[in-house]
Design an enzyme around this catalytic site. Structure first.
Site, PDB file in Angstrom:
ATOM      1  CD  GLU A 297     -36.750 -27.821  13.053  1.00 19.22           C
ATOM      2  OE1 GLU A 297     -37.045 -28.708  14.001  1.00 19.22           O
ATOM      3  OE2 GLU A 297     -37.274 -27.784  11.845  1.00 19.22           O
ATOM      4  CD  GLU A 319     -42.597 -32.766  12.968  1.00 14.46           C
ATOM      5  OE1 GLU A 319     -42.248 -31.177  12.279  1.00 14.46           O
ATOM      6  OE2 GLU A 319     -41.159 -32.984  13.145  1.00 14.46           O
TER       7      GLU A 319
HETATM    8  N1  BES Z   1     -38.191 -33.186  12.949  1.00 13.35           N
HETATM    9  C1  BES Z   1     -38.238 -32.489  12.168  1.00 13.35           C
HETATM   10  C2  BES Z   1     -37.260 -32.698  11.316  1.00 13.35           C
HETATM   11  C3  BES Z   1     -36.885 -34.024  10.663  1.00 13.35           C
HETATM   12  C4  BES Z   1     -37.617 -34.364  10.300  1.00 13.35           C
HETATM   13  C5  BES Z   1     -35.942 -35.030  11.392  1.00 13.35           C
HETATM   14  C6  BES Z   1     -37.480 -36.002   9.744  1.00 13.35           C
HETATM   15  C7  BES Z   1     -35.580 -36.005  10.932  1.00 13.35           C
HETATM   16  C8  BES Z   1     -36.412 -37.160  10.324  1.00 13.35           C
HETATM   17  C9  BES Z   1     -38.454 -30.719  12.334  1.00 13.35           C
HETATM   18  O1  BES Z   1     -38.697 -30.360  13.088  1.00 13.35           O
HETATM   19  C10 BES Z   1     -38.631 -30.431  10.886  1.00 13.35           C
HETATM   20  O2  BES Z   1     -40.125 -30.588  10.459  1.00 13.35           O
HETATM   21  N2  BES Z   1     -38.054 -29.794   9.893  1.00 13.35           N
HETATM   22  C11 BES Z   1     -38.883 -30.056   8.352  1.00 13.35           C
HETATM   23  C12 BES Z   1     -38.689 -27.994   8.476  1.00 13.35           C
HETATM   24  C13 BES Z   1     -40.069 -27.741   8.929  1.00 13.35           C
HETATM   25  C14 BES Z   1     -39.952 -25.345   8.978  1.00 13.35           C
HETATM   26  C15 BES Z   1     -41.200 -27.875   8.694  1.00 13.35           C
HETATM   27  C16 BES Z   1     -37.966 -29.629   7.517  1.00 13.35           C
HETATM   28  O3  BES Z   1     -36.573 -30.243   8.232  1.00 13.35           O
HETATM   29  O4  BES Z   1     -37.729 -29.357   6.245  1.00 13.35           O
HETATM   30 ZN    ZN Z   2     -40.997 -29.605  13.160  1.00 17.76          ZN
END
Ligand code: BES
Ligand code: ZN
Length: 857
Positions: A297, A319
């Site tokens: 993050e 991502e």
């Molecule tokens: N941007 C995402 C969170 C997100 C995803 C919010 C979909 C709303 C809808 C965040 O950066 C993310 O990718 N989080 C992952 C963890 C990451 C280490 C891969 C998660 O929440 O699983």
């Molecule tokens: Zn992410």
């Protein structure tokens, strides 16, 4: 029955810029649990002459007032439908103007945890991907970026938003974020919170205040998150030259959160399970995950926030790249070899599964129905693999020049995959036309290799085929970087790793002037996300397991040996002696590092065995697979009892617990040995360990062993008694008893647990703990009587009415249904059809279920 309805799909080809330019957004919140008032003043300029102003925002917004430069537009020019509010061009000035709306919303009724909601009395937001439209009327799309100014009025003590604080006094806070951003990065938090605080000075001397906000009383479990944040900030400066750009960085932990964590500018919001850790409550795996997610993050601040996505089709731009960066970070913090092997395991378990089933899609899809269904393993994990391949092709220098150019050229932009590839072309001169298929095509390429040895020349012949995926019947050949090294008969490396660039459907590569026939070590480091098959016997695999200098290839050789034994056993054939012998030599080798040996000792899971059987054209039988795995594990334990017992004793870590890589790796080997010994010692070691272990890693491992043997009862009761008030520990408690249960009991246990008062199913972590635990029990979920399918379907239907994102995500438990026998197929299909027939089913779950049903037709 239900077919995917093409009319509500969004298409990449339909992209048009927003017809207005926004320069500033001023928000004022008057917080109240069931009637929060939101005033939004948006400064707009028409881009090219007259256009209707279409704002996102649905029925949940109770419109109180709407003014254009202070005057209400004529009602005939204002049109509302279920998802938008439109102001006709005729009612708009042809110069810059301000639109001010006031709406009322009800956070207390928000069980979908999208937009503004309440969690334990604390207000918080989740706006990605399209949550901001549940807060106010707004062009809720990532290419519309503005500076935000936020005022929060509330009696709660801590009031946070993005950017830098301007004014803070009791009952009021004002925040200003100078960096233009899309609405999905907006965040607000208000509650009774306590902080763990620190400071960080950036390379250019900016002093940054750091806070990790938790519920009062939880501060003693937030220190590791803070350490991880500081490490991440330093790493991004040192490795990517990226500095932080605000005066404060806040992280907040919340208990009700759909995802893992969210990168809101300057105000990251985390699922509390990815912040809170203490030796008594968190495992080594939890600590490692926390470190990685905090990093992920934080890294979004540049790859996602400073450079964002033009539209959601470009999601892997932020991502995939940010996962790639967090993987690099973890390899630098811990063992790079172990990290690579575990990333490949995750990729195969999640992304290959997706890519080979009904939900296959490219890393950059060209259409979708519900964007929340596209936060997938393909966008994330394959998105990261594609970057790894690019790096192999252009080299480390080329990669770092390209990244510098990317930050330089696109800072402040909402960019596309085309922009990203252009940067690599411009920085390195390499043509990436063919490489782009990795982004636009779905499916996992099958790479087949044959070898030929003649007169000192080794020829490797490769063939690539990518099987058809939904909507993409034919696929062109891709560029595949194949990392290869050669090992001589005595085990010494005779040719160091080099990258073979495959660009054709069939292609051969020659190695000349070789004295004796070497063994080829192929796809070292898993240099491309493909399924490799080669004609290789078990002796050669055992040779690679003993001698390969590349840790991934070495582990892979052992994995292949195990899978070949397990698939044969599952089909009723005798097998496994060769594997047991080879493993014995490896585990006795104290020069191999503990975590690597632990990985080699852990047998592939039932799901992975099923996948391998299906790939070889067999129908997997979940019960036979489970029995095969138990049989092989027991034989390994019997054959290596003394070595394993010795390892178990020697890998005990003395002194106070530390989550660092070295002790964690020793524990991982100790636990792997315990898992095998447990098959023959009646659970004696596990039961002692459960009583004496001072850390959750070993306690959970011991508990899992006891449950496997049906001896978990008193240990479960002890955990419950000690941790009844700790949600995160109780989540583990729910999961482990379903996941590790003998398959025949799994559904009954899940049913009992679902009836408990503390099965607070609206909490996403608790729901996932139980339903995910069952889905992870392969033979339990796929029980031949269909009870696993029915139980899951009933709960998905219930959850869908409260929280569609969670229901849709968990529906992937059914993803592989077409590969099983006719009886199971019929029962799984009936369960899916029952979900599809549910009146009022969400768009999220409907899309998932209809794609899965379509696959069996
Ligand atoms: N941007 C995402 C969170 C997100 C995803 C919010 C979909 C709303 C809808 C965040 O950066 C993310 O990718 N989080 C992952 C963890 C990451 C280490 C891969 C998660 O929440 O699983
Ligand atoms: Zn992410």
């Amino acid at each position: 029955m239900t077919q995917t309805d093409a009319t509500d799909a969004q298409y990449l080809a339909d992209y048009r810029p927003y017809p207005f330019i926004l320069s500033e957004t001023r928000l004022t919140f008057d917080l109240s649990p069931d009637a929060t008032q939101v005033q939004a003043a948006i400064s707009l300029t028409p881009r090219n002459g007259a256009a209707d102003l279409v704002l996102d925002g649905g029925r949940g917004l109770d419109l109180v007032s709407l003014l254009i430069d202070g005057t209400a537009p004529d009602a005939s020019h204002v049109i509302r439908d279920a998802e938008t509010l439109t102001i006709r061009a005729a009612a708009l000035p042809d110069r810059p103007f301000t639109l001010t709306s006031v709406v009322r919303i009800d956070p207390s009724a928000n069980t979908a945890f999208e937009g503004l909601y309440l969690s334990n009395g604390m207000f918080c937001t989740q706006c990605e991907a399209e949550g901001f439209r549940h807060i106010t009327f707004y062009p809720d799309r990532p290419d519309v970026m503005t500076v935000f100014h936020v005022t929060i009025r509330s009696g709660l003590p801590v009031l946070l938003s993005n950017g830098n604080p301007l004014r803070q006094k009791p009952g009021l806070a004002e925040w200003h974020d100078p960096w233009p951003k899309p609405a999905y990065l907006f965040a607000l938090v208000a509650g009774d919170l306590a902080a763990v605080s620190d400071r960080f000075t950036t390379a250019s001397g900016r002093d940054v205040a750091l806070n990790v906000w938790v519920r009062p009383g939880d501060q003693d479990r937030a220190g590791f998150a803070m350490e991880s944040l500081i490490k991440s900030m330093r790493w991004d400066e040192q490795v990517y030259g990226r500095e932080y750009d605000l005066d404060v960085f806040n992280i907040v932990a919340v208990d009700d959160f759909n995802m893992g964590a969210m990168e809101n500018k300057g105000l990251n919001i985390f699922n509390s399970k990815l912040v809170l850790a203490s030796p008594e409550t968190a495992t080594d795996g939890d600590y490692e995950r926390i470190e990685a997610v905090i990093a992920h993050e934080y890294f979004h601040n540049w790859t996602g926030n400073r450079i964002t996505c033009r539209d959601w089709f470009q999601l892997c731009l932020k991502e995939g790249l940010t996962v790639f960066r967090d993987q690099q970070f973890t390899s630098d913090m811990r063992s790079a070899a172990v990290k690579r092997i575990s990333d490949v395991q995750t990729l195969r378990a999640r992304q290959f599964r997706e890519d080979q089933g009904p939900l296959a899609h490219p890393p950059r899809p060209d259409h979708y129905q519900e964007i929340n269904n596209f936060y997938t393993a393909t966008v994330y994990e394959k998105g990261a693999e594609v970057i790894g391949m690019l790096k192999h092709l252009v080299g480390d220098d080329g990669y770092s020049r390209a990244l510098d150019l990317y930050f330089d050229r696109h800072d402040g932009d909402a960019a596309t995959i085309e922009d990203w590839l252009q940067v690599f072309q411009d920085a390195t001169g390499r043509d990436l036309t063919q490489f782009k298929y990795w982004y636009t095509d779905a499916g996992t390429p099958r790479l087949t290799m044959a070898e030929d040895w003649q007169d000192g020349v080794l020829t490797l012949r490769f063939t690539q085929v990518t099987p058809p995926t939904p909507g993409q019947p034919d696929k062109p050949a891709r560029v595949i970087p194949i990392a290869v090294g050669l090992i001589g008969p005595n085990g010494d490396e005779v040719a160091a790793t080099q990258i073979l660039e495959m660009t054709e459907a069939h292609q051969e590569f020659r190695f000349k002037n070789l004295g004796a026939r070497p063994v080829a070590s192929v796809l070292r480091g898993f240099s491309a996300p493909v399924v490799l098959s080669r004609d290789i016997d078990d002796d050669t695999r055992a040779f690679l397991l003993a001698h390969d200098s590349d840790p991934f290839a070495r582990w892979e050789a052992g994995r292949d040996l195990a899978l070949s034994a397990l698939t044969q056993l599952a089909r009723g054939q005798a097998a496994g002696d060769g594997y047991i012998g080879a493993i014995g030599r490896l585990i006795a080798d104290d020069s191999a590092d503990p975590a690597f040996r632990a990985l080699c000792l852990t047998l592939p899971g039932d799901e992975e065995i099923a996948t391998r059987l299906a790939a070889e054209g067999h129908i997997p039988d979940p019960d036979a697979i489970h029995a095969a795995r138990s049989d092989l594990a027991r034989r390994m334990a019997e054959a290596h009892q003394d070595t394993l017992s010795d390892i178990y004793d020697r890998m005990a870590v003395e002194g106070p617990y530390s989550p660092d890589a070295e002790p964690a790796e020793k524990r991982s080997l100790r636990i792997a040995a315990l898992g095998l010994l447990n098959r023959i010692d009646g659970g004696d070691r596990a039961s002692v360990l459960f009583g004496v272990a001072g850390n959750m890693t070993e306690r959970m491992a011991a508990l899992t062993c006891l449950i496997r043997l049906g001896r978990g009862e008193s240990a479960l009761a002890m955990i419950e008694e000690q941790f009844a008030d700790n949600r995160l520990v109780m989540d583990k408690w729910f999961t482990v008893q379903v996941m590790a249960a003998p398959p025949a009991d799994a559904v009954a246990i899940a049913r009992d647990l679902a009836g408990r008062r503390d099965f607070d199913w609206k909490n996403p972590n608790r729901f996932r703990a139980l339903l995910g635990g069952l889905a992870a029990n392969h033979a339990g979920f796929h029980a031949a009587d269909g009870s696993g399918y029915d139980f899951t379907a009933d709960w998905l239907i219930r959850m869908d009415a409260a929280n569609p994102q969670i229901a849709a995500r968990m529906s992937t438990a059914f993803e592989t249904w077409p590969r099983y026998d006719p009886n199971r197929r019929a029962k799984a299909l009936a369960a899916l059809e029952q979900i599809a027939a549910q009146p009022g089913l969400s768009k999220n779950t409907r899309e998932m279920v209809s794609r899965m049903i379509a696959a069996g037709a």
